[in-house]
Design an enzyme around this catalytic site. Structure first.
Site, PDB file in Angstrom:
ATOM      1  N   GLN A  71      50.294  17.006  22.956  1.00 33.26           N
ATOM      2  CA  GLN A  71      50.023  16.520  21.608  1.00 33.26           C
ATOM      3  C   GLN A  71      51.110  15.534  21.197  1.00 33.26           C
ATOM      4  O   GLN A  71      52.307  15.783  21.415  1.00 33.26           O
ATOM      5  CB  GLN A  71      49.975  17.676  20.601  1.00 33.26           C
ATOM      6  CG  GLN A  71      49.792  17.273  19.158  1.00 33.26           C
ATOM      7  CD  GLN A  71      48.431  16.636  18.877  1.00 33.26           C
ATOM      8  OE1 GLN A  71      47.574  16.549  19.755  1.00 33.26           O
ATOM      9  NE2 GLN A  71      48.219  16.177  17.677  1.00 33.26           N
TER      10      GLN A  71
ATOM     11  N   ILE B 194      48.519  34.511  12.402  1.00 39.79           N
ATOM     12  CA  ILE B 194      47.868  35.111  13.561  1.00 39.79           C
ATOM     13  C   ILE B 194      48.513  36.445  13.903  1.00 39.79           C
ATOM     14  O   ILE B 194      47.820  37.421  14.224  1.00 39.79           O
ATOM     15  CB  ILE B 194      47.948  34.146  14.762  1.00 39.79           C
ATOM     16  CG1 ILE B 194      47.080  32.907  14.519  1.00 39.79           C
ATOM     17  CG2 ILE B 194      47.507  34.843  16.046  1.00 39.79           C
ATOM     18  CD1 ILE B 194      47.257  31.820  15.568  1.00 39.79           C
TER      19      ILE B 194
ATOM     20  N   TYR C  76      57.284  21.376  21.693  1.00 37.53           N
ATOM     21  CA  TYR C  76      56.333  22.482  21.528  1.00 37.53           C
ATOM     22  C   TYR C  76      55.367  22.571  22.711  1.00 37.53           C
ATOM     23  O   TYR C  76      55.119  23.660  23.251  1.00 37.53           O
ATOM     24  CB  TYR C  76      55.560  22.277  20.225  1.00 37.53           C
ATOM     25  CG  TYR C  76      54.600  23.379  19.864  1.00 37.53           C
ATOM     26  CD1 TYR C  76      55.046  24.537  19.237  1.00 37.53           C
ATOM     27  CD2 TYR C  76      53.239  23.252  20.113  1.00 37.53           C
ATOM     28  CE1 TYR C  76      54.160  25.547  18.876  1.00 37.53           C
ATOM     29  CE2 TYR C  76      52.344  24.247  19.771  1.00 37.53           C
ATOM     30  CZ  TYR C  76      52.814  25.393  19.145  1.00 37.53           C
ATOM     31  OH  TYR C  76      51.916  26.387  18.804  1.00 37.53           O
TER      32      TYR C  76
END
Length: 241
Positions: free
Chosen positions: A141, A14, A147
């Site tokens: 998640q 990205i 994270y």
């Protein structure tokens, strides 16, 4: 005069797509990286941009990197905090280094990098800080408490900093990508990848260029009224209210 943009983690995935787009839009661009020399050399050669080595989790490295960019290209007008790592694992099995390393690189880096440029942006009366968060900072998640915590913290950081600097012409925004067709994502087993895509309403992975398009808008002259926002680019996988 062309504005100067610094993209951390800018030589692959990205970050590289963002650098390529900003370069095409006329910015002087520097890409930060930490270790992959081959990718950095290819990025510098193919895109015609400056590359700067350093660890965003270390304040002194960030100080030195921004000083190098300022000396070669000029003061940083646009900072894209894109660098990030994962050290996945269930929390009940996670060790302190798995936690700390992700927080250092994904969260402490916001202070380490932004602190180098914010005073200059305020003095000049113009600046753009764009933080690349994640869908998993919005919804969480499994296996990513470290994270997800860092990426959620990035959103809070952006809102507070936006309030502090709005009257100084400095905007601060987040982009929260979903699953993008980077090397890391496309390298997962085919059946796992099919399962991921099956959860995305538009039926495909996102493209780095789509993230770069949004960064280009936020970095531009026409985005001065957008600040403190988190823009979700996830194909409908998670619709934040």
């Amino acid at each position: 005069m062309a504005r100067v943009a610094f993209v951390t983690g800018g030589t692959r995935g990205i970050g590289r797509a963002i650098c390529q787009r900003l370069k095409a839009d006329g910015f002087h661009v520097a890409a930060g990286y930490s270790g992959n020399e081959a990718a950095a050399e290819a990025c510098a050669r193919e895109l015609g941009i400056m590359v700067v080595k350093g660890n965003v989790g270390v304040f002194a490295d960030c100080q030195a990197a921004v000083a190098k960019v300022a000396a070669e290209l000029g003061p940083v007008d646009v900072l894209v905090n894109n660098a990030g790592i994962t050290r996945d694992g269930f929390f009940h099995k996670m060790d302190s280094e798995q936690w700390s390393e992700v927080i250092r690189v994904n969260m402490d880096s916001l202070f380490n990098m932004t602190r180098q440029v914010i005073e200059g942006m305020r003095e000049r009366g113009w600046g753009r800080i764009i933080n690349i968060s994640s869908i998993n900072g919005q919804k969480g998640q499994v296996g990513q408490t470290n994270y997800s915590a860092a990426k959620a913290g990035m959103i809070g950081f952006s809102k507070a900093l936006a309030l502090e600097n709005a009257r100084k012409g400095v905007t601060v925004n987040c982009i929260a990508p979903g699953y993008i067709d980077t090397e890391m994502v496309t390298a997962v087993p085919e059946e796992v990848l099919k399962g991921i895509i099956g959860q995305i309403p538009v039926g495909r992975l996102g493209r780095g260029e789509e993230i770069a398009d949004m960064v280009a808008f936020l970095a531009g002259e026409h985005a001065g009224y957008v600040t403190g926002s988190t823009l979700s680019l996830n194909g409908g996988q998670y619709m934040a209210g």
